[in-house]
Design a protein around this motif. Structure first.
Motif, PDB file in Angstrom:
ATOM      1  N   ILE A 123     -48.776  12.271 -12.341  1.00  0.00           N
ATOM      2  CA  ILE A 123     -48.596  12.636 -13.755  1.00  0.00           C
ATOM      3  C   ILE A 123     -49.635  12.931 -14.756  1.00  0.00           C
ATOM      4  CG2 ILE A 123     -47.122  11.924 -15.757  1.00  0.00           C
ATOM      5  CD1 ILE A 123     -45.385  10.114 -13.751  1.00  0.00           C
ATOM      6  N   LYS A 124     -50.526  11.785 -14.977  1.00  0.00           N
ATOM      7  CA  LYS A 124     -51.651  11.921 -15.563  1.00  0.00           C
ATOM      8  C   LYS A 124     -52.936  11.672 -14.698  1.00  0.00           C
ATOM      9  CE  LYS A 124     -49.799  10.075 -19.654  1.00  0.00           C
ATOM     10  NZ  LYS A 124     -49.545   8.773 -20.652  1.00  0.00           N
ATOM     11  N   HIS A 125     -52.614  11.356 -13.371  1.00  0.00           N
ATOM     12  CA  HIS A 125     -53.757  10.892 -12.282  1.00  0.00           C
ATOM     13  C   HIS A 125     -54.407   9.798 -13.043  1.00  0.00           C
ATOM     14  CE1 HIS A 125     -56.859  11.441  -9.547  1.00  0.00           C
ATOM     15  NE2 HIS A 125     -56.157  12.610  -9.002  1.00  0.00           N
ATOM     16  N   SER A 126     -53.826   8.858 -13.617  1.00  0.00           N
ATOM     17  CA  SER A 126     -54.494   7.719 -13.646  1.00  0.00           C
ATOM     18  C   SER A 126     -54.747   6.889 -12.351  1.00  0.00           C
ATOM     19  CB  SER A 126     -53.712   6.764 -14.832  1.00  0.00           C
ATOM     20  OG  SER A 126     -52.354   6.498 -14.466  1.00  0.00           O
ATOM     21  N   TYR A 127     -55.626   5.602 -12.646  1.00  0.00           N
ATOM     22  CA  TYR A 127     -56.036   5.091 -11.336  1.00  0.00           C
ATOM     23  C   TYR A 127     -54.857   4.428 -10.641  1.00  0.00           C
ATOM     24  CZ  TYR A 127     -58.487   2.027  -8.147  1.00  0.00           C
ATOM     25  OH  TYR A 127     -58.937   1.453  -6.854  1.00  0.00           O
ATOM     26  N   HIS A 128     -54.438   4.876  -9.351  1.00  0.00           N
ATOM     27  CA  HIS A 128     -53.407   4.311  -8.675  1.00  0.00           C
ATOM     28  C   HIS A 128     -52.080   4.287  -9.296  1.00  0.00           C
ATOM     29  CE1 HIS A 128     -56.006   1.977  -5.359  1.00  0.00           C
ATOM     30  NE2 HIS A 128     -56.574   3.444  -5.522  1.00  0.00           N
ATOM     31  N   GLU A 129     -51.932   5.527 -10.045  1.00  0.00           N
ATOM     32  CA  GLU A 129     -50.870   5.874 -10.902  1.00  0.00           C
ATOM     33  C   GLU A 129     -49.436   5.414 -10.191  1.00  0.00           C
ATOM     34  OE1 GLU A 129     -50.338   9.876 -11.938  1.00  0.00           O
ATOM     35  OE2 GLU A 129     -50.153   9.281 -13.985  1.00  0.00           O
ATOM     36  N   LYS A 165     -45.318   0.828 -11.423  1.00  0.00           N
ATOM     37  CA  LYS A 165     -43.851   1.234 -11.776  1.00  0.00           C
ATOM     38  C   LYS A 165     -44.133   2.407 -12.775  1.00  0.00           C
ATOM     39  CE  LYS A 165     -39.647  -0.396 -13.601  1.00  0.00           C
ATOM     40  NZ  LYS A 165     -38.915   0.506 -12.648  1.00  0.00           N
ATOM     41  N   ILE A 166     -43.747   3.678 -12.477  1.00  0.00           N
ATOM     42  CA  ILE A 166     -43.782   4.606 -13.162  1.00  0.00           C
ATOM     43  C   ILE A 166     -42.756   4.937 -14.203  1.00  0.00           C
ATOM     44  CG2 ILE A 166     -45.403   6.065 -11.930  1.00  0.00           C
ATOM     45  CD1 ILE A 166     -42.782   7.482 -10.834  1.00  0.00           C
ATOM     46  N   SER A 167     -43.017   5.348 -15.512  1.00  0.00           N
ATOM     47  CA  SER A 167     -42.103   6.037 -16.185  1.00  0.00           C
ATOM     48  C   SER A 167     -41.075   7.234 -15.880  1.00  0.00           C
ATOM     49  CB  SER A 167     -42.640   6.223 -17.748  1.00  0.00           C
ATOM     50  OG  SER A 167     -42.000   7.028 -18.450  1.00  0.00           O
ATOM     51  N   GLU A 180     -41.129   1.890  -3.562  1.00  0.00           N
ATOM     52  CA  GLU A 180     -40.070   2.340  -4.808  1.00  0.00           C
ATOM     53  C   GLU A 180     -40.401   3.791  -5.363  1.00  0.00           C
ATOM     54  OE1 GLU A 180     -40.823  -0.473  -7.643  1.00  0.00           O
ATOM     55  OE2 GLU A 180     -39.175   0.418  -9.314  1.00  0.00           O
ATOM     56  N   ASN A 181     -41.733   4.117  -5.510  1.00  0.00           N
ATOM     57  CA  ASN A 181     -41.989   5.270  -6.077  1.00  0.00           C
ATOM     58  C   ASN A 181     -41.873   6.544  -5.147  1.00  0.00           C
ATOM     59  OD1 ASN A 181     -42.759   4.438  -8.620  1.00  0.00           O
ATOM     60  ND2 ASN A 181     -44.805   4.078  -8.168  1.00  0.00           N
ATOM     61  N   GLU A 182     -41.842   6.109  -3.763  1.00  0.00           N
ATOM     62  CA  GLU A 182     -41.593   7.148  -2.821  1.00  0.00           C
ATOM     63  C   GLU A 182     -40.026   7.592  -2.876  1.00  0.00           C
ATOM     64  OE1 GLU A 182     -42.704   6.166   1.476  1.00  0.00           O
ATOM     65  OE2 GLU A 182     -44.577   5.897   0.949  1.00  0.00           O
ATOM     66  N   GLU A 183     -39.441   6.609  -2.778  1.00  0.00           N
ATOM     67  CA  GLU A 183     -37.816   6.844  -3.234  1.00  0.00           C
ATOM     68  C   GLU A 183     -37.696   7.663  -4.321  1.00  0.00           C
ATOM     69  OE1 GLU A 183     -35.869   3.176  -2.775  1.00  0.00           O
ATOM     70  OE2 GLU A 183     -36.809   2.959  -0.662  1.00  0.00           O
ATOM     71  N   ILE A 184     -38.438   7.491  -5.438  1.00  0.00           N
ATOM     72  CA  ILE A 184     -38.040   8.176  -6.794  1.00  0.00           C
ATOM     73  C   ILE A 184     -38.344   9.698  -6.600  1.00  0.00           C
ATOM     74  CG2 ILE A 184     -38.862   8.291  -9.227  1.00  0.00           C
ATOM     75  CD1 ILE A 184     -38.987   5.158  -9.271  1.00  0.00           C
ATOM     76  N   ILE A 185     -39.629   9.789  -5.977  1.00  0.00           N
ATOM     77  CA  ILE A 185     -39.942  11.252  -5.827  1.00  0.00           C
ATOM     78  C   ILE A 185     -39.110  11.952  -4.724  1.00  0.00           C
ATOM     79  CG2 ILE A 185     -41.742  12.453  -4.482  1.00  0.00           C
ATOM     80  CD1 ILE A 185     -42.540  11.511  -7.409  1.00  0.00           C
ATOM     81  N   SER A 186     -38.555  11.325  -3.753  1.00  0.00           N
ATOM     82  CA  SER A 186     -37.575  11.964  -2.879  1.00  0.00           C
ATOM     83  C   SER A 186     -36.134  12.481  -3.425  1.00  0.00           C
ATOM     84  CB  SER A 186     -37.264  10.962  -1.980  1.00  0.00           C
ATOM     85  OG  SER A 186     -38.369  10.524  -0.988  1.00  0.00           O
ATOM     86  N   LYS A 187     -35.941  11.525  -4.541  1.00  0.00           N
ATOM     87  CA  LYS A 187     -34.618  11.943  -5.278  1.00  0.00           C
ATOM     88  C   LYS A 187     -35.123  13.282  -5.999  1.00  0.00           C
ATOM     89  CE  LYS A 187     -32.714   7.256  -5.992  1.00  0.00           C
ATOM     90  NZ  LYS A 187     -33.238   6.203  -6.913  1.00  0.00           N
ATOM     91  N   PHE A 188     -36.162  13.441  -6.448  1.00  0.00           N
ATOM     92  CA  PHE A 188     -36.619  14.925  -7.061  1.00  0.00           C
ATOM     93  C   PHE A 188     -36.583  16.083  -6.083  1.00  0.00           C
ATOM     94  CE2 PHE A 188     -37.013  11.880 -10.601  1.00  0.00           C
ATOM     95  CZ  PHE A 188     -36.634  12.514 -11.617  1.00  0.00           C
TER      96      PHE A 188
END
Ligand SMILES: [Zn+2]
Length: 166
Positions: free
Chosen positions: A82-88, A92-94, A126-134
């Motif tokens: 998203i912003k490429h912050s460290y280990h973004e 937990k992502i918004s 958790e984020n892998e699952e969120i990304i897959s949903k998209f």
């Protein structure tokens, strides 16, 4: 015995180099792309361009000229955080920020992102699952930390561009 080992060192180094080269150029990825961090020659050589959609809170979709230029290259374009912050993506992502990043990408390139590469190659389950949903495929290479070409590499990344024959 020792001298034989010393003679083998160049062979081992060459072998490692070839492995790095093959793995990093197949396909050739340009990483960390956004309007202020762009280039020409390298982009034309690349197969996949990974774009940071909201670096320093500046949405790529605000720069229509840049979007058109990147789109006209006819390359596969992926979302790179998203912003490429460290280990973004290890945190937990918004959801709001992710949706906004995807929308920026879509506004910019007139297509939804289908490829995703987490910044620093780090993403939790958790984020892998969120990304897959998209409906995005997650691209991860654990073998080498950061084997990609960069448009304007920072000083410590410069040798990498050179080693990878970018
Ligand atoms: Zn990156």
């Amino acid at each position: 015995m020792k001298s034989k080992f010393i003679m083998l060192i160049p062979v081992i180094i060459s072998l490692i180099y070839v492995i790095i080269l093959i793995s990093s150029r197949n396909p050739l990825i340009i990483d960390d792309l956004y309007p202020e961090n762009s280039c020409n020659d390298l982009l034309e050589k690349a197969d996949i361009l990974y774009v940071i959609p909201n670096f320093e809170n500046y949405s790529i979709s605000n720069n229509k000229e840049w979007c058109a230029k990147i789109k006209s290259l006819n390359k596969t374009i992926g979302l790179h955080g998203i912003k490429h912050s460290y280990h973004e993506f290890n945190k937990k992502i918004s959801n709001v920020e992710l949706v906004s990043a995807i929308n920026s990408f879509e506004n910019c390139f007139e297509e939804k992102p289908s490829l995703f590469r987490p910044p620093y190659n780090k993403i939790n389950k958790e984020n892998e699952e969120i990304i897959s949903k998209f409906n995005m495929t997650i691209y991860k290479k654990r073998f080498i930390v950061h084997p990609y070409c960069h448009c304007n590499p920072k000083s410590f990344m410069k040798p990498l561009n050179w080693i990878l024959l970018c």
